[in-house]
Every structure is written in C-alpha cells, then in structure tokens.
Enzyme design. Structure first.
Site, PDB file in Angstrom:
ATOM      1  CG  ASP A  48       5.278  -2.568  -2.596  1.00  0.00           C
ATOM      2  OD1 ASP A  48       5.057  -2.883  -3.782  1.00  0.00           O
ATOM      3  OD2 ASP A  48       5.208  -1.387  -2.176  1.00  0.00           O
ATOM      4  CE1 TYR A  53       7.295   4.297  -1.908  1.00  0.00           C
ATOM      5  CE2 TYR A  53       7.580   2.028  -1.250  1.00  0.00           C
ATOM      6  CZ  TYR A  53       6.798   3.020  -1.779  1.00  0.00           C
ATOM      7  OH  TYR A  53       5.501   2.735  -2.154  1.00  0.00           O
ATOM      8  CE  LYS A  78       5.061   0.374  -5.303  1.00  0.00           C
ATOM      9  NZ  LYS A  78       5.778   0.405  -4.015  1.00  0.00           N
ATOM     10  CG  HIS A 111       5.551   4.841  -7.692  1.00  0.00           C
ATOM     11  ND1 HIS A 111       6.654   4.852  -6.870  1.00  0.00           N
ATOM     12  CD2 HIS A 111       4.493   4.849  -6.849  1.00  0.00           C
ATOM     13  CE1 HIS A 111       6.278   4.857  -5.613  1.00  0.00           C
ATOM     14  NE2 HIS A 111       4.964   4.870  -5.564  1.00  0.00           N
ATOM     15  CG  ASN A 243       0.027  -5.729  10.579  1.00  0.00           C
ATOM     16  OD1 ASN A 243      -0.837  -5.621  11.457  1.00  0.00           O
ATOM     17  ND2 ASN A 243       0.755  -4.704  10.189  1.00  0.00           N
TER      18      ASN A 243
HETATM   19  P1  NDP Z   1      -0.741   1.379   5.783  1.00  0.00           P
HETATM   20  O1  NDP Z   1      -2.183   1.454   5.443  1.00  0.00           O
HETATM   21  O2  NDP Z   1      -0.001   0.116   5.635  1.00  0.00           O
HETATM   22  O3  NDP Z   1      -0.631   1.917   7.256  1.00  0.00           O
HETATM   23  C1  NDP Z   1       0.585   2.090   7.918  1.00  0.00           C
HETATM   24  C2  NDP Z   1       0.272   2.753   9.263  1.00  0.00           C
HETATM   25  O4  NDP Z   1      -0.473   1.832  10.068  1.00  0.00           O
HETATM   26  C3  NDP Z   1       1.514   3.117  10.016  1.00  0.00           C
HETATM   27  O5  NDP Z   1       1.240   4.343  10.675  1.00  0.00           O
HETATM   28  C4  NDP Z   1       1.660   1.983  11.028  1.00  0.00           C
HETATM   29  O6  NDP Z   1       2.256   2.466  12.197  1.00  0.00           O
HETATM   30  C5  NDP Z   1       0.218   1.589  11.279  1.00  0.00           C
HETATM   31  N1  NDP Z   1       0.086   0.154  11.591  1.00  0.00           N
HETATM   32  C6  NDP Z   1       0.472  -0.898  10.837  1.00  0.00           C
HETATM   33  N2  NDP Z   1       0.145  -2.063  11.423  1.00  0.00           N
HETATM   34  C7  NDP Z   1      -0.471  -1.746  12.582  1.00  0.00           C
HETATM   35  C8  NDP Z   1      -1.032  -2.501  13.639  1.00  0.00           C
HETATM   36  N3  NDP Z   1      -1.048  -3.835  13.618  1.00  0.00           N
HETATM   37  N4  NDP Z   1      -1.573  -1.851  14.698  1.00  0.00           N
HETATM   38  C9  NDP Z   1      -1.561  -0.494  14.736  1.00  0.00           C
HETATM   39  N5  NDP Z   1      -1.047   0.288  13.764  1.00  0.00           N
HETATM   40  C10 NDP Z   1      -0.509  -0.333  12.693  1.00  0.00           C
HETATM   41  O7  NDP Z   1      -0.025   2.579   4.955  1.00  0.00           O
HETATM   42  P2  NDP Z   1       1.113   2.767   3.889  1.00  0.00           P
HETATM   43  O8  NDP Z   1       0.825   4.087   3.258  1.00  0.00           O
HETATM   44  O9  NDP Z   1       2.456   2.581   4.445  1.00  0.00           O
HETATM   45  O10 NDP Z   1       0.842   1.647   2.785  1.00  0.00           O
HETATM   46  C11 NDP Z   1       1.416   0.358   2.817  1.00  0.00           C
HETATM   47  C12 NDP Z   1       2.413   0.186   1.685  1.00  0.00           C
HETATM   48  O11 NDP Z   1       1.801   0.425   0.425  1.00  0.00           O
HETATM   49  C13 NDP Z   1       3.569   1.185   1.682  1.00  0.00           C
HETATM   50  O12 NDP Z   1       4.519   0.932   2.691  1.00  0.00           O
HETATM   51  C14 NDP Z   1       4.081   1.022   0.290  1.00  0.00           C
HETATM   52  O13 NDP Z   1       4.855  -0.157   0.179  1.00  0.00           O
HETATM   53  C15 NDP Z   1       2.776   0.901  -0.493  1.00  0.00           C
HETATM   54  N6  NDP Z   1       2.322   2.201  -1.034  1.00  0.00           N
HETATM   55  C16 NDP Z   1       2.281   2.326  -2.410  1.00  0.00           C
HETATM   56  C17 NDP Z   1       1.862   3.496  -2.993  1.00  0.00           C
HETATM   57  C18 NDP Z   1       1.842   3.603  -4.471  1.00  0.00           C
HETATM   58  O14 NDP Z   1       1.625   4.712  -4.989  1.00  0.00           O
HETATM   59  N7  NDP Z   1       2.022   2.532  -5.203  1.00  0.00           N
HETATM   60  C19 NDP Z   1       1.455   4.676  -2.195  1.00  0.00           C
HETATM   61  C20 NDP Z   1       1.509   4.434  -0.778  1.00  0.00           C
HETATM   62  C21 NDP Z   1       1.909   3.247  -0.238  1.00  0.00           C
HETATM   63  P3  NDP Z   1       3.663   1.854  12.744  1.00  0.00           P
HETATM   64  O15 NDP Z   1       4.626   1.959  11.592  1.00  0.00           O
HETATM   65  O16 NDP Z   1       4.013   2.723  13.882  1.00  0.00           O
HETATM   66  O17 NDP Z   1       3.353   0.441  13.126  1.00  0.00           O
END
Ligand code: NDP
Length: 276
Positions: A48, A53, A78, A111, A243
């Site tokens: 995604d 981005y 998006k 989006h 994950n």
């Molecule tokens: P997430 O809820 O996926 O959380 C990401 C955070 O969690 C990062 O800080 C990551 O740290 C941490 N993390 C992930 N896996 C683990 C794990 N196993 N253990 C510990 N920490 C973990 O947040 P996002 O906001 O990134 O949302 C996911 C996706 O959703 C986005 O990447 C995007 O593709 C989409 N999105 C879409 C939006 C929209 O408007 N349509 C808005 C926001 C997001 P680290 O990277 O250090 O592992």
C-alpha cells in the site's frame, strides 16, 4: 491453515485482496525498495503506497527486483487531495503508473474526501473510467464517512469496493464497519497499530504475554478475527516478518471483546470531515 500469502478477502467487484499487506507511509525511496522486496520474500502479497508518500518509484523497483510474479501481487496506490476532480484524477493515475513502472494498479484509492472541496463525486466518475480502461483493477476510497459513501452510492454505477480508514483498539469504528458490511464494502485499517501508540498499553502487554506473542501480533490478530484487512508499516525487516506471523494462534471471544472494549474514539490524525 491460512498464512500471509493465502489469506484473501473477496471484493464486491469479483477481485480479492490479501487480508494483510505492507504499508509504506513515511518510508523513503532509499529504504522502501529493500523493504518491499523483503516483504514479498516472506509472503506478503499486498503493498500500500500513495502519490503523497513520494516513494512509488522505490516501491516499483522492489516489485521488479522480486521473484514474485506481478500478477500475484496486489499493488495499491492513492491520489492526493490536490488532484481531486475528473481530469486531476485521470492524470494523477497516469503519473502514479509511470512512477511505479507498471501498466496497471490493482487497487486505486481516493486518499481523502475533502468534503468542503466537493470534488470527490467527479473523481469517482474518473475512477470508474480508469477501471473501464483497464488501468486499475478495483476502485475504492480512504477516510470516507458514511455520508460520503452514501453520496457516491446514490450517484454512481459502482460502489467503492473498500474504505481504508484509521482503525485500531482505541478507534474500533464499529458503526462504520457495520455500514460497510451492509453495503458490501471491505474495511481496511490504516495505522492498525495506532502508529505504535497502543504497543505500550499495559493490558495489551499483559494479554500478549499470555498468548506468547508481541503486542503488535496480538493487535493484528484482533483485526484479522474481526474480518478487517490491515496494512501495518515497519522500517525493520525483522518486524515486517514478525507482523506476518499472526495466523498460528487465535484469540478467544472474551479477549476479542476485551480489546474491542478499549475503544475511546481516539484518532492519531485529523477527522476526515475536517481535512480539506
Ligand atoms: P502503523 O499503525 O502501521 O504503525 C507503524 C508504527 O508501528 C511504526 O512506528 C513502527 O515502527 C511500529 N511497528 C510496526 N510493527 C511493529 C512491531 N512488530 N513491533 C513494534 N513496533 C512496530 O502506522 P502507519 O501510520 O504507518 O499505518 C500503516 C499504513 O497505513 C501506512 O504505512 C500507510 O500505508 C497507510 N496509511 C494510510 C492513510 C490514509 O489516509 N489512507 C493514513 C495513514 C497511514 P518501526 O517502523 O520502527 O518498526
């Protein structure tokens, strides 16, 4: 037993999507290629991204570097609010295809509705054309409230196959998820881990310990058992692998209810009605 590669959810247009994919928000082009090819190597089949981005080129390189055939991958992108409107949507899609280095995307999403601009209906007409022209396989939206979805359904031939919305234990979105179910719209959770904010919650930490999994795995499992699609993001190959390992255990009904009961309507981002 299903795994990250085989667990799919049907869409109302006859296509399907993997229930768990990789999100790449805020991952730079330099890193994203390696993360995407790693994710594909450990079984992910949905990526995604978004024009906003600024990493579509890196995502495309990750796909072409992988041995996984393009037709086995669901690539989602998006277009940003500045491209809302009929012509803007058509040209944004073509720009994304060029950046991604692909002839089509599997899932194309609006989006944000930006309701005060009042352009999302015009965009939806363009989305229907992009699908008819074969540039996108399925069309959906992000961050739409019920009223925005209803407006599209009242005015258009096709209903969005999916609404990607913020959803996690502190924002369980039950009314919207029910509305989607009634209209054949798939729910996909963005920020399924609340951007990492739920990972220190003491009751989740304790419950994860009981199941012998990480808090991230516990929360992802809760989403899957609710029938929700998820796109967790991580910059770490180890955590991307972790994950995906959420298919070998099951939460009891009591624990599902306990996590759902943590809802406090907390958003990490803006309410979509206020984002314009
Ligand atoms: P997430 O809820 O996926 O959380 C990401 C955070 O969690 C990062 O800080 C990551 O740290 C941490 N993390 C992930 N896996 C683990 C794990 N196993 N253990 C510990 N920490 C973990 O947040 P996002 O906001 O990134 O949302 C996911 C996706 O959703 C986005 O990447 C995007 O593709 C989409 N999105 C879409 C939006 C929209 O408007 N349509 C808005 C926001 C997001 P680290 O990277 O250090 O592992």
């Amino acid at each position: 037993m299903d795994d990250v590669t085989t667990a799919h959810l049907p869409l109302s247009d006859g296509n399907s999507i993997p229930q768990l994919g990789l999100g790449v928000y805020k991952v730079g082009n330099d890193l994203v290629t390696d993360l995407v090819s790693h994710a594909l190597s450990v079984g992910y089949r949905l990526i995604d991204t978004a024009s906003m981005y600024d990493n579509e080129a890196g995502v495309g390189h990750g796909l072409s570097r992988s041995d996984v055939p393009r037709e086995d991958i669901v690539l989602a992108t998006k277009f940003w609010m500045d491209d809302l409107g009929y012509e803007g949507t058509l040209s944004a899609c073509k720009k994304s295809l060029t950046s991604l280095g692909t002839d089509y995307v599997d899932l194309y999403l609006i989006h944000w509705p930006a309701p005060q601009r009042d352009l999302y209906l015009d965009s939806w007409k363009a989305m229907e054309k992009l699908k008819a022209d074969g540039l996108v396989r399925s069309i959906g939206v992000c961050n739409f409230h019920e009223e925005h979805l209803q407006r599209i359904m009242d005015a258009s031939e096709q209903t969005p196959v999916l609404n990607q919305v913020e959803l996690h234990p502190w924002l369980s979105q039950e009314p919207l998820v029910d509305f989607h179910a009634r209209h054949g719209i798939r729910t996909q959770a963005w920020s399924p881990l609340a951007r990492g904010q739920v990972l220190d919650d003491p009751s989740l930490v304790s419950l994860a310990g009981d199941y012998g999994v990480s808090v991230a795995q516990l929360v992802l499992r809760w989403h899957l058992q609710r029938g929700i699609a998820v796109i967790p993001k991580s910059n770490s190959t180890t955590r991307i692998t972790q994950n995906a390992q959420v298919f070998g255990f099951e939460l009891s009904e009591e624990h599902m209810a306990l996590i759902s009961g943590m809802n406090r309507d907390y958003r990490t981002g803006l309410d979509p009605k206020d984002r314009n």
